[in-house]
Scaffold this motif. Sequence first.
Motif: not given
Length: 144
Positions: A107, A141, A144
């Motif tokens: 991330g 994810e 995101y």
Amino acid sequence: MKDREFFENLLNNFDKNRLIELIEQLRWKNMNLDAQILEWARENKKSDDKAIEINLLKEYWEVVYDIVDSANDYGGSSLSEDEEVFFKLSYITEIVQKNDLPWSVRGELVDDILEQFNRSNSGFEDSLIDLAVELCQNEKEELY
């Protein structure tokens, strides 16, 4: 081979703390030394594999980030810098594909990639997005 023998004898006289001090001084003079040490450790299995891979990914990304950031400032980079970025991105992709890295590591990298992608002046945008997609392993994810 005389040089190797000389240095072996010299370094054998150093205790662990002196060797660490030597490595620290060399690190300041050779910016590629950290990656070289990690590559050596990877080849010689001298530490936790995942920790080596994470730190190697970070070392490679630091090189990529600096070049891409500069390329965004100036609207491109030199051929040698382009090659360096593409090589390092391929190494990073390989690390990501071969290791189950935590989202905290992936991330953080996605954040940096999107920061540089949004500046959109480096010429590396397609490669950066390809890596960002590779880093995201599930729908959450990707959102995101």
